[in-house]
Motif scaffolding. Sequence first.
Motif, short mmCIF file in Angstrom:
data_model
loop_
_atom_site.label_atom_id
_atom_site.label_comp_id
_atom_site.label_asym_id
_atom_site.label_seq_id
_atom_site.Cartn_x
_atom_site.Cartn_y
_atom_site.Cartn_z
N SER A 22 0.81 -1.22 0.00
CA SER A 22 0.00 0.00 0.00
C SER A 22 0.85 1.27 0.00
CB SER A 22 -0.93 0.00 1.20
OG SER A 22 -0.19 -0.10 2.39
N ASP A 23 2.07 1.22 0.56
CA ASP A 23 2.92 2.40 0.57
C ASP A 23 3.90 2.41 -0.60
OD1 ASP A 23 4.51 0.34 1.44
OD2 ASP A 23 5.27 1.38 3.21
N GLU A 24 3.58 1.65 -1.66
CA GLU A 24 4.34 1.60 -2.91
C GLU A 24 5.74 1.02 -2.75
OE1 GLU A 24 3.05 2.14 -5.97
OE2 GLU A 24 1.19 2.34 -4.85
N GLN A 25 5.98 0.29 -1.68
CA GLN A 25 7.23 -0.42 -1.51
C GLN A 25 7.09 -1.81 -2.10
OE1 GLN A 25 10.10 0.85 -0.12
NE2 GLN A 25 8.99 2.78 -0.14
N SER A 26 8.18 -2.36 -2.64
CA SER A 26 8.15 -3.74 -3.14
C SER A 26 7.88 -4.68 -1.97
CB SER A 26 9.48 -4.11 -3.78
OG SER A 26 9.69 -3.34 -4.93
N LEU A 27 7.20 -5.77 -2.26
CA LEU A 27 6.94 -6.77 -1.21
C LEU A 27 8.23 -7.54 -0.96
CD1 LEU A 27 3.45 -8.05 -2.38
CD2 LEU A 27 3.97 -6.38 -0.60
N THR A 28 8.78 -7.39 0.23
CA THR A 28 10.08 -7.96 0.59
C THR A 28 9.94 -8.74 1.88
OG1 THR A 28 11.16 -6.06 -0.42
CG2 THR A 28 12.49 -7.39 1.05
N PHE A 29 10.67 -9.88 1.96
CA PHE A 29 10.69 -10.65 3.20
C PHE A 29 11.97 -11.45 3.29
CE2 PHE A 29 8.81 -13.36 0.02
CZ PHE A 29 9.32 -14.61 0.28
N ASP A 30 12.32 -11.81 4.52
CA ASP A 30 13.48 -12.66 4.78
C ASP A 30 13.02 -14.10 4.96
OD1 ASP A 30 15.25 -10.50 4.74
OD2 ASP A 30 14.96 -10.10 6.87
N SER A 31 13.91 -15.02 4.64
CA SER A 31 13.61 -16.44 4.76
C SER A 31 14.76 -17.13 5.49
CB SER A 31 13.42 -17.05 3.36
OG SER A 31 13.14 -18.41 3.45
N TYR A 32 14.49 -17.57 6.72
CA TYR A 32 15.50 -18.23 7.56
C TYR A 32 15.20 -19.71 7.69
CZ TYR A 32 16.97 -13.62 9.28
OH TYR A 32 17.45 -12.34 9.37
N THR A 33 16.24 -20.51 7.77
CA THR A 33 16.08 -21.93 8.06
C THR A 33 15.54 -22.07 9.49
OG1 THR A 33 17.96 -22.45 6.66
CG2 THR A 33 17.29 -24.15 8.24
N ILE A 34 14.55 -22.93 9.67
CA ILE A 34 13.99 -23.16 11.01
C ILE A 34 14.95 -24.06 11.78
CG2 ILE A 34 12.08 -24.17 12.32
CD1 ILE A 34 10.24 -23.45 10.01
N PRO A 35 15.42 -23.63 12.96
CA PRO A 35 16.32 -24.46 13.75
C PRO A 35 15.66 -25.79 14.13
CG PRO A 35 16.22 -22.23 14.63
CD PRO A 35 15.15 -22.33 13.59
N GLU A 36 16.47 -26.80 14.28
CA GLU A 36 15.98 -28.15 14.59
C GLU A 36 15.11 -28.16 15.84
OE1 GLU A 36 17.79 -32.66 15.17
OE2 GLU A 36 19.12 -30.99 14.70
N ASP A 37 15.46 -27.39 16.85
CA ASP A 37 14.71 -27.37 18.10
C ASP A 37 13.32 -26.74 17.96
OD1 ASP A 37 16.95 -28.49 19.24
OD2 ASP A 37 17.67 -26.59 20.10
N ASP A 38 13.12 -25.93 16.91
CA ASP A 38 11.85 -25.23 16.72
C ASP A 38 10.91 -25.90 15.73
OD1 ASP A 38 12.88 -23.37 18.46
OD2 ASP A 38 13.42 -21.93 16.90
N LEU A 39 11.32 -27.02 15.17
CA LEU A 39 10.49 -27.69 14.16
C LEU A 39 9.22 -28.27 14.76
CD1 LEU A 39 13.07 -29.67 11.99
CD2 LEU A 39 11.68 -27.74 11.29
N GLU A 40 8.13 -28.12 14.03
CA GLU A 40 6.88 -28.75 14.42
C GLU A 40 6.87 -30.18 13.89
OE1 GLU A 40 3.69 -26.36 12.96
OE2 GLU A 40 4.46 -24.54 13.89
N LEU A 41 6.04 -30.99 14.46
CA LEU A 41 5.93 -32.39 14.04
C LEU A 41 5.58 -32.48 12.55
CD1 LEU A 41 6.03 -35.29 15.11
CD2 LEU A 41 3.57 -35.15 15.47
N GLY A 42 6.31 -33.30 11.83
CA GLY A 42 6.05 -33.51 10.41
C GLY A 42 6.90 -32.65 9.48
#
Length: 166
Positions: free
Chosen positions: A31-51
Amino acid sequence: MDEVVLDPAITIKAIGHQWYQTYEYSDYNSSDEQSLTFDSYTIPEDDLELGLSCLLEVDNRVVVLAKTHLRIIVTSAVLHSWDVPSSGVKCDVVPGHLNHISISVQREGVYYGQCSDRARFLLAKLNPSATYNNVTDIAPGSDIIFTEYVNLQVFFEHLQRLAVQS
């Protein structure tokens, strides 16, 4: 064979960092005319959900439209390789330079990849007098590239979520 798609439907900029990726949907603005930007981090092993798969999941997936022509512009602050073998894509990049790939994936689904250290060896061949032993000189193989190819409705829902988060 020419690698340039003359009129890609979507352009995505992938920026490799030391331990993560930044993605920019250059063709879509919030909405503020900025490009849609995001970061993508690997999920640490301890934070993984089942499956979820260990060392293959990220917190923010790249979602792109299947059955269309895509241009992916790749750059990096470190030696980097945007590598998604199941899509038939590998793009090495040197810090401060742009490289691009054009692809068209016909099947919806999830495609895994990661930065490979091969870029370090390629650059070492081009400049044998340089040394790349410092961890800050290379992008380690642990930053995961998780690409999901989807239909039009799911793609637009993803863009709407990104716009709200921006």
